[in-house]
Design a protein around this motif. Structure first.
Motif, PDB file in Angstrom:
ATOM      1  N   GLU A  79       0.819  -1.207   0.000  1.00 56.74           N
ATOM      2  CA  GLU A  79       0.000   0.000   0.000  1.00 56.74           C
ATOM      3  C   GLU A  79       0.855   1.261   0.000  1.00 56.74           C
ATOM      4  OE1 GLU A  79      -4.024   0.295   0.515  1.00 56.74           O
ATOM      5  OE2 GLU A  79      -3.064  -0.906  -1.046  1.00 56.74           O
ATOM      6  N   SER A  80       2.128   1.126   0.275  1.00 52.58           N
ATOM      7  CA  SER A  80       3.030   2.274   0.246  1.00 52.58           C
ATOM      8  C   SER A  80       3.411   2.564  -1.197  1.00 52.58           C
ATOM      9  CB  SER A  80       4.278   1.987   1.087  1.00 52.58           C
ATOM     10  OG  SER A  80       5.073   0.989   0.462  1.00 52.58           O
ATOM     11  N   ASP A  81       4.340   3.477  -1.385  1.00 51.31           N
ATOM     12  CA  ASP A  81       4.752   3.840  -2.748  1.00 51.31           C
ATOM     13  C   ASP A  81       5.977   3.040  -3.200  1.00 51.31           C
ATOM     14  OD1 ASP A  81       6.633   4.906  -1.092  1.00 51.31           O
ATOM     15  OD2 ASP A  81       6.489   6.967  -1.847  1.00 51.31           O
ATOM     16  N   ARG A  82       6.248   1.914  -2.536  1.00 50.09           N
ATOM     17  CA  ARG A  82       7.418   1.140  -2.907  1.00 50.09           C
ATOM     18  C   ARG A  82       7.263   0.490  -4.275  1.00 50.09           C
ATOM     19  NH1 ARG A  82      10.466  -2.348   1.532  1.00 50.09           N
ATOM     20  NH2 ARG A  82      10.328  -0.245   2.389  1.00 50.09           N
ATOM     21  N   PRO A  84       5.163   0.530  -8.050  1.00 49.48           N
ATOM     22  CA  PRO A  84       4.313   1.336  -8.920  1.00 49.48           C
ATOM     23  C   PRO A  84       2.890   0.795  -8.928  1.00 49.48           C
ATOM     24  CG  PRO A  84       6.368   0.765 -10.036  1.00 49.48           C
ATOM     25  CD  PRO A  84       6.321  -0.050  -8.781  1.00 49.48           C
ATOM     26  N   ALA A  85       1.911   1.704  -8.920  1.00 48.86           N
ATOM     27  CA  ALA A  85       0.513   1.285  -8.908  1.00 48.86           C
ATOM     28  C   ALA A  85       0.173   0.433 -10.127  1.00 48.86           C
ATOM     29  CB  ALA A  85      -0.393   2.517  -8.849  1.00 48.86           C
TER      30      ALA A  85
END
Length: 282
Positions: A79-82, A84-85
Motif C-alpha cells: 500500500e506504500s509507494d514502494r 508502482p501502482a
C-alpha cells in the motif's frame, strides 16, 4: 510468477520503462528485483489464511499471530509507494485475498479467548503464549490482560461447577471438584508468576511465551534488505513497553476480587445439591 507470465513480463517492461535514463543493465536488474519482491509480498498475503489455520489446528497460537502480522506488514508495504501502482494492478489476486487476511484477526482472537475460557489445564508456557497473543493483537496492557485472564478462567470454572452438579455420582463429583480446584490454584499461581518482573523487567510472560516467528519461515519482513526489522521485530521485545510487570499488591487485589466472584459462582452452581454431609464425599 509462472502462472502470470504475461503480467510478469508486462510488469518488467513497465518498471524498466520507469528507470529510463539509467544504464540498461541497472534498469533491468531493478525491474526484476521489484517483481521478485512483489512476488514475495503477494505470496505471503495469499498463503496466510491456510498457514494461520494450520498453526491454530496445532495449538501454535503465537506462530499464527506472527504469520498474520507478517501478512499485515506485507500489505502495508504494497500500500506504500514502494511498488508502482501500475505494477500492482497486474496482480489482482493480492487484493482479492486481503479481506480474508483481515477477517483472520478477529478469528484468531476468538480462538485464543475460547482456549482461555475452556476450563482446560494450561501450562505456564501455554498461558503465556495466549496472553502474549492477545497483547499483540489487541494492544492490551498488563492490568487489562490479567483481568481478562482471570475472567476467562472463571468461565471455565463455572462450566466445571456445572458439570459436577445436578445430583451426579459422588465419585464423579469429587473427581470434578479436584480438577476444578487444581484449575483455580493454577490460575492464581499463574496470575502472580506471569505478571511478575521477568529478566527484562517487563512482565515475565514475555520470557515464557513461544516465539511469534515460525522457525521455518523464510520471509524476513519488508525492511530486511535494508538491515531493519526481520523476524525479531515481531517478537516480545516490542511488547515490553505495554506489558509492564505488575506490583504484587495489585495482582493480589485482582485475585482477591476474582476469588469473591468465584465463591459466588460456586454457591450458585448447585454442585452439592443432594449431599448431606462432608463424609459422603469420602
Amino acid at each position: 510468477c509462472s502462472s502470470d507470465l504475461p503480467a510478469c513480463q508486462g510488469g518488467r517492461r513497465l518498471v524498466q520503462g520507469r528507470a529510463l535514463g539509467r544504464a540498461p543493465r541497472q534498469a533491468g536488474d531493478e525491474g526484476a528485483d521489484l517483481i521478485f519482491r512483489l512476488g514475495l509480498e503477494a505470496s505471503l498475503v495469499v498463503d496466510t489464511p491456510e498457514v494461520v489455520w494450520s498453526f491454530l489446528d496445532e495449538g501454535r497460537f503465537t506462530s499464527a499471530v506472527g504469520r498474520l502480522l507478517q501478512a499485515e506488514a506485507a500489505w502495508g508495504v504494497m500500500e506504500s509507494d514502494r511498488f508502482p501502482a501500475e505494477l500492482l494492478r497486474l496482480f489482482p489476486v493480492i487484493r482479492r485475498h486481503w479481506p480474508k487476511v483481515q477477517a483472520m484477526r478477529g478469528q484468531v482472537m476468538q480462538m485464543v479467548l475460547q482456549r482461555l475460557g475452556s476450563g482446560a489445564a494450561l501450562s505456564d508456557i501455554d498461558a503465556a503464549g495466549l496472553l502474549a497473543s492477545l497483547a499483540r493483537l489487541g494492544g492490551m496492557s498488563s492490568p487489562e490482560l490479567v483481568q481478562l485472564f482471570l475472567e476467562k478462567r472463571l468461565e471455565g470454572a463455572r462450566a466445571g461447577f456445572g458439570s459436577v452438579g445436578g445430583g451426579r455420582d459422588l465419585g464423579e463429583l469429587v473427581t470434578g471438584l479436584v480438577h476444578t480446584g487444581r484449575l483455580l490454584q493454577a490460575t492464581v499461581c499463574q496470575a502472580f508468576q506471569l505478571f511478575a518482573p521477568g529478566a527484562s523487567g517487563a512482565a515475565a510472560l514475555l520470557d515464557l511465551a513461544p516465539s511469534f516467528m515460525d522457525g521455518n519461515s523464510s520471509y524476513l519482513g519488508p525492511n530486511a534488505a535494508a538491515g531493519q526489522g526481520g523476524p525479531g521485530s515481531l517478537g516480545g521485545a516490542d511488547l515490553e513497553g505495554d506489558l509492564a510487570a505488575l506490583p504484587m499488591e495489585e495482582t493480589a487485589q485482582l485475585c482477591g476480587e476474582w476469588l469473591q466472584d468465584l465463591q459466588a459462582a460456586f454457591s450458585d452452581s448447585g454442585a452439592f445439591d443432594g449431599v448431606g454431609s462432608a463424609a459422603e464425599l469420602g
